[in-house]
Design a protein around this motif. Structure first.
Motif, PDB file in Angstrom:
ATOM      1  N   LEU A 140     -20.666 -21.252  36.173  1.00  0.00           N
ATOM      2  CA  LEU A 140     -19.884 -21.015  34.955  1.00  0.00           C
ATOM      3  C   LEU A 140     -20.970 -19.888  34.165  1.00  0.00           C
ATOM      4  O   LEU A 140     -22.123 -20.095  34.001  1.00  0.00           O
ATOM      5  N   LEU A 141     -20.449 -18.654  33.951  1.00  0.00           N
ATOM      6  CA  LEU A 141     -21.065 -17.892  33.053  1.00  0.00           C
ATOM      7  C   LEU A 141     -20.284 -17.847  31.454  1.00  0.00           C
ATOM      8  O   LEU A 141     -19.046 -17.414  31.446  1.00  0.00           O
ATOM      9  N   ILE A 142     -20.848 -18.231  30.439  1.00  0.00           N
ATOM     10  CA  ILE A 142     -20.008 -18.302  29.012  1.00  0.00           C
ATOM     11  C   ILE A 142     -20.484 -16.975  28.583  1.00  0.00           C
ATOM     12  O   ILE A 142     -21.591 -16.397  28.151  1.00  0.00           O
ATOM     13  N   LEU A 151     -24.387 -10.493  30.942  1.00  0.00           N
ATOM     14  CA  LEU A 151     -23.070 -11.129  31.738  1.00  0.00           C
ATOM     15  C   LEU A 151     -22.982 -10.134  33.079  1.00  0.00           C
ATOM     16  O   LEU A 151     -22.670 -10.688  34.294  1.00  0.00           O
ATOM     17  N   LYS A 152     -22.892  -8.913  32.906  1.00  0.00           N
ATOM     18  CA  LYS A 152     -22.586  -8.034  34.208  1.00  0.00           C
ATOM     19  C   LYS A 152     -23.920  -8.305  35.359  1.00  0.00           C
ATOM     20  O   LYS A 152     -23.526  -8.527  36.250  1.00  0.00           O
ATOM     21  N   GLU A 153     -25.123  -8.383  34.892  1.00  0.00           N
ATOM     22  CA  GLU A 153     -26.274  -8.644  35.682  1.00  0.00           C
ATOM     23  C   GLU A 153     -26.178  -9.833  36.427  1.00  0.00           C
ATOM     24  O   GLU A 153     -26.310  -9.982  37.594  1.00  0.00           O
ATOM     25  N   LEU A 166     -16.991 -18.359  37.369  1.00  0.00           N
ATOM     26  CA  LEU A 166     -15.810 -18.538  36.193  1.00  0.00           C
ATOM     27  C   LEU A 166     -16.351 -18.050  34.847  1.00  0.00           C
ATOM     28  O   LEU A 166     -17.440 -18.659  34.414  1.00  0.00           O
ATOM     29  N   VAL A 167     -15.944 -16.927  34.390  1.00  0.00           N
ATOM     30  CA  VAL A 167     -16.461 -16.427  33.189  1.00  0.00           C
ATOM     31  C   VAL A 167     -15.606 -16.868  32.123  1.00  0.00           C
ATOM     32  O   VAL A 167     -14.252 -16.582  32.036  1.00  0.00           O
ATOM     33  N   ASN A 184     -13.768 -11.811  38.169  1.00  0.00           N
ATOM     34  CA  ASN A 184     -12.468 -12.025  39.024  1.00  0.00           C
ATOM     35  C   ASN A 184     -11.754 -13.167  38.393  1.00  0.00           C
ATOM     36  O   ASN A 184     -10.676 -13.189  38.284  1.00  0.00           O
ATOM     37  N   ILE A 185     -12.452 -14.285  37.822  1.00  0.00           N
ATOM     38  CA  ILE A 185     -11.878 -15.438  37.180  1.00  0.00           C
ATOM     39  C   ILE A 185     -12.544 -15.722  35.832  1.00  0.00           C
ATOM     40  O   ILE A 185     -13.447 -15.417  35.452  1.00  0.00           O
ATOM     41  N   ILE A 186     -11.261 -15.546  35.133  1.00  0.00           N
ATOM     42  CA  ILE A 186     -11.496 -16.023  33.689  1.00  0.00           C
ATOM     43  C   ILE A 186     -11.046 -17.128  33.145  1.00  0.00           C
ATOM     44  O   ILE A 186      -9.885 -17.529  33.224  1.00  0.00           O
ATOM     45  N   GLY A 187     -11.832 -17.830  32.459  1.00  0.00           N
ATOM     46  CA  GLY A 187     -11.497 -18.993  31.897  1.00  0.00           C
ATOM     47  C   GLY A 187     -11.371 -19.100  30.392  1.00  0.00           C
ATOM     48  O   GLY A 187     -12.240 -18.561  29.927  1.00  0.00           O
ATOM     49  N   ILE A 188     -10.133 -19.387  29.723  1.00  0.00           N
ATOM     50  CA  ILE A 188     -10.054 -19.350  28.485  1.00  0.00           C
ATOM     51  C   ILE A 188     -10.243 -20.861  27.983  1.00  0.00           C
ATOM     52  O   ILE A 188      -9.561 -21.886  28.153  1.00  0.00           O
ATOM     53  N   ASN A 189     -11.364 -21.074  27.023  1.00  0.00           N
ATOM     54  CA  ASN A 189     -11.747 -22.209  26.763  1.00  0.00           C
ATOM     55  C   ASN A 189     -11.003 -22.549  25.232  1.00  0.00           C
ATOM     56  O   ASN A 189     -11.252 -21.848  24.178  1.00  0.00           O
TER      57      ASN A 189
END
Ligand SMILES: O=C(O)c1ccccc1NCC(=O)[C@H](O)[C@H](O)COP(=O)(O)O
Length: 263
Positions: A140-142, A151-153, A166-167, A184-189
Motif C-alpha cells: 500500500l502506498l498512501i 510516491l513516484k520513487e 495499491l496507491v 496502475n492500481i488506484i484505491g479510493i478510500n
C-alpha cells in the motif's frame, strides 16, 4: 492528526530496524527468498465471469474502532477467506495502532495461494525490501502520506523489486499525484484518515476521472452485496473489506454473501 502520528511512530521503528538489520543484511536474504511476487493485475481486474474481486483484510484493531476482533488467529482467518473465495488478502503489518505484525505475511504465504498486500504506512525503500522478504506481492502506498516525488520513487522501486502497489487516494489532489506517479492500481478510500468520516459517494465522484486502463479498488465501509454491486456498476473492479469480515463468526459465508452468492 492520526496519520502524522502513525507516520512519526513508523519513522522511529524504521530507524531502530535499520540499525538492527541494515538493508544490506536484509537484501542478502533475498538470494534465498522462497516468495517471488505474483501477478496481482489478473486477480484484481473485474471480468464477466468474476466481476466482484475481493481483497479481504486481516486486521485486529484500528485507530477508529479500537480492537475489532479479540479471537484473532491470522492463519485461520486467511484459510476462511480462501474458502470464501477471496481474490487477494490485505494484511495489516503496522504493530502499534492496528496490532499487526510483519511475520503474518510469511505465516500466511506458506499456506494460502492468494496474493498478499502489505498494508502499512510505507515511507521508505527499506519497508519495500522488507515486504518482499516477508512474502508480500503488493504494497500500500498512501498518496496523502507522501510527496509527489516520494510516491513516484517508492512506486518505481516497488516495480524494480517485482511487486505492485495499491496507491490509495481520498480526493482529487491525491488522484493527480497517483496518475503522475504512474500508478496502475488506484484505491479510493471512503474513509478520511484524519477525521475517520466516511464518504461512500466518493467512488462515484472520483472513478469518472480515472483513466480506463487503471484497476480501481473501492476501500472501506463495505458490508453488503448491494454496495458492491453499485460500486461495480460505477466502475470499481475490486473491493477492500476489513471490519465487516473481522466481526463475523462465519467469515467464509460472509464473503460469499458479499459477492452475491447464495449460502
Ligand atoms: O481505519 C482506521 O481507523 C484507519 C486510521 C488511519 C489510517 C488508516 C485506517 N484504516 C485503514 C483502512 O482504511 C481500512 O483498514 C480498509 O480500507 C478497510 O476498511 P473497513 O472495511 O472499513 O475496515
Amino acid at each position: 492528526m492520526i496519520l502524522d502520528e502513525i507516520i512519526a511512530r513508523t519513522k522511529v521503528d524504521l530507524e531502530r530496524k535499520k540499525k538492527e538489520f541494515p538493508l544490506e543484511w536484509l537484501g542478502r536474504s533475498l538470494a534465498y527468498n522462497p516468495f517471488p511476487p505474483r501477478d496481482v493485475h489478473k486477480v484484481l481486474k473485474s471480468t464477466k465471469e468474476n466481476p466482484y474481486r475481493i481483497i479481504a483484510e486481516i486486521k485486529k484493531a484500528s485507530p477508529s474502532k479500537g480492537v475489532i476482533r479479540e479471537d484473532f488467529d491470522p492463519l485461520t482467518i486467511a484459510k476462511a477467506y480462501e474458502e470464501g473465495g477471496a481474490d487477494a488478502l490485505s494484511i495489516l503489518t503496522e504493530p502499534h495502532y492496528f496490532k499487526g505484525d510483519i511475520e503474518y505475511l510469511t505465516q500466511i504465504r506458506r499456506y494460502v495461494p492468494m496474493p498478499l498486500l502489505r498494508k502499512d504506512f510505507i515511507i521508505d525503500k527499506y519497508q519495500l525490501v522488507e515486504a518482499l522478504v516477508y512474502g508480500a506481492d503488493f504494497v500500500l502506498l498512501i498518496a496523502k502520506a507522501l510527496t509527489r516525488k516520494q510516491l513516484k520513487e517508492l512506486l518505481e522501486y516497488t516495480w524494480h523489486l517485482g511487486m505492485e502497489a495499491l496507491v490509495e487516494i481520498h480526493d482529487k489532489k491525491d488522484l493527480i499525484k497517483a496518475i503522475f506517479a504512474g500508478a496502475n492500481i488506484i484505491g479510493i478510500n471512503h474513509r478520511n484518515l484524519e477525521t475517520f468520516e466516511m464518504d461512500m459517494s466518493l467512488s462515484e465522484r472520483l472513478i469518472p476521472l480515472i483513466p480506463n486502463s487503471k484497476i480501481i479498488v473501492a476501500e472501506s465501509g463495505i458490508y453488503e452485496h448491494e454496495q458492491v454491486k453499485h460500486l461495480h456498476d460505477v466502475g470499481a473492479d475490486a473491493f477492500l473489506v476489513g471490519e465487516h469480515f473481522m466481526r463475523q463468526d462465519d467469515i467464509a459465508s460472509a464473503l460469499k454473501k458479499l459477492k452475491g452468492e447464495t449460502v
